[in-house]
Design a protein around this motif. Structure first.
Motif, mmCIF file in Angstrom:
data_model
loop_
_atom_site.group_PDB
_atom_site.id
_atom_site.type_symbol
_atom_site.label_atom_id
_atom_site.label_comp_id
_atom_site.label_asym_id
_atom_site.label_seq_id
_atom_site.Cartn_x
_atom_site.Cartn_y
_atom_site.Cartn_z
ATOM 1 N N ALA A 41 3.290 -5.970 3.262
ATOM 2 C CA ALA A 41 3.089 -7.051 4.238
ATOM 3 C C ALA A 41 3.314 -8.390 3.552
ATOM 4 N N ALA A 81 3.326 7.016 3.211
ATOM 5 C CA ALA A 81 3.642 5.763 3.894
ATOM 6 C C ALA A 81 3.519 4.608 2.905
ATOM 7 N N TYR A 120 5.878 -6.464 8.224
ATOM 8 C CA TYR A 120 6.039 -5.383 7.262
ATOM 9 C C TYR A 120 7.014 -4.324 7.761
ATOM 10 N N PRO A 121 7.766 -3.718 6.813
ATOM 11 C CA PRO A 121 8.513 -2.494 7.107
ATOM 12 C C PRO A 121 7.662 -1.314 6.658
ATOM 13 N N GLU A 122 7.971 -0.137 7.119
ATOM 14 C CA GLU A 122 7.212 1.046 6.698
ATOM 15 C C GLU A 122 8.177 2.198 6.474
ATOM 16 N N THR A 123 7.893 3.028 5.478
ATOM 17 C CA THR A 123 8.755 4.160 5.159
ATOM 18 C C THR A 123 8.417 5.361 6.032
ATOM 19 N N ARG A 182 3.892 0.616 2.515
ATOM 20 C CA ARG A 182 3.859 -0.520 3.437
ATOM 21 C C ARG A 182 3.696 -1.813 2.649
ATOM 22 N N THR A 234 0.835 -1.199 0.000
ATOM 23 C CA THR A 234 0.000 0.000 0.000
ATOM 24 C C THR A 234 0.873 1.253 0.000
#
Length: 159
Positions: free
Chosen positions: A128, A124, A134-137, A126, A96
């Motif tokens: 999964a 953002a 998950y990593p996120e920016t 994301r 996403t």
């Protein structure tokens, strides 16, 4: 991950447990991968029952590489192209950008344009994996160049 094996048999004579075809003594599994746990239970009369369980261990979050402005950047563009690559040892469940589901190309790349608003914008990204990791920016900022008239007829300044 620690599999639990329970056998309910009063006259159990043998219990063979294998993991991916090799003898297994029910120690924790700490390596990502696909597994088959096979249990063969035999009673004193020679009857046997075999059960198999197929499962995946995934303890690693996807690697998300985003090619766009870095955190804290400034731009005067109205449109920001967010692109990148997402990789994982298993499949990606969902990607996403600001909550919008984005299609992942077969080569695991993605591309999505975002309309920016004046002021700070949070972007953002994301990804999964099947295990829900998950990593996120981080957020990206945008500010338009504005002309402010300080004193008509005397001076003007950019802010």
């Amino acid at each position: 991950v620690l599999p639990v094996v329970t056998v309910e048999e009063a006259n159990l004579s043998s219990l063979d447990i294998t993991l991916n075809g090799s003898p297994y003594n029910l120690l924790p599994i700490s390596v990502d991968g696909n597994y088959t746990l096979r249990v063969v239970a035999r009673d004193a009369s020679g009857n046997s029952t075999t059960k198999e369980l197929h499962f995946t261990v995934d303890m690693t979050a996807p690697v998300l590489t985003v090619s766009t402005l870095s955190d804290g950047s400034w731009t005067s563009n109205d449109l920001l192209n967010v692109s990148g690559i997402v990789t994982d040892s298993s499949d990606i469940q969902q990607l996403t950008v600001n909550g919008t589901i984005i299609t992942i190309n077969p080569d695991r790349s993605f591309n999505h344009a975002i309309v920016l608003q004046d002021g700070e914008n949070t972007i953002a990204v994301r990804a999964a994996d099947l295990a829900g990791k998950y990593p996120e920016t981080q957020p990206i900022k945008k500010e338009k160049l504005m002309l402010k008239i300080i004193n008509p007829g005397l001076t003007s300044a950019f802010k």
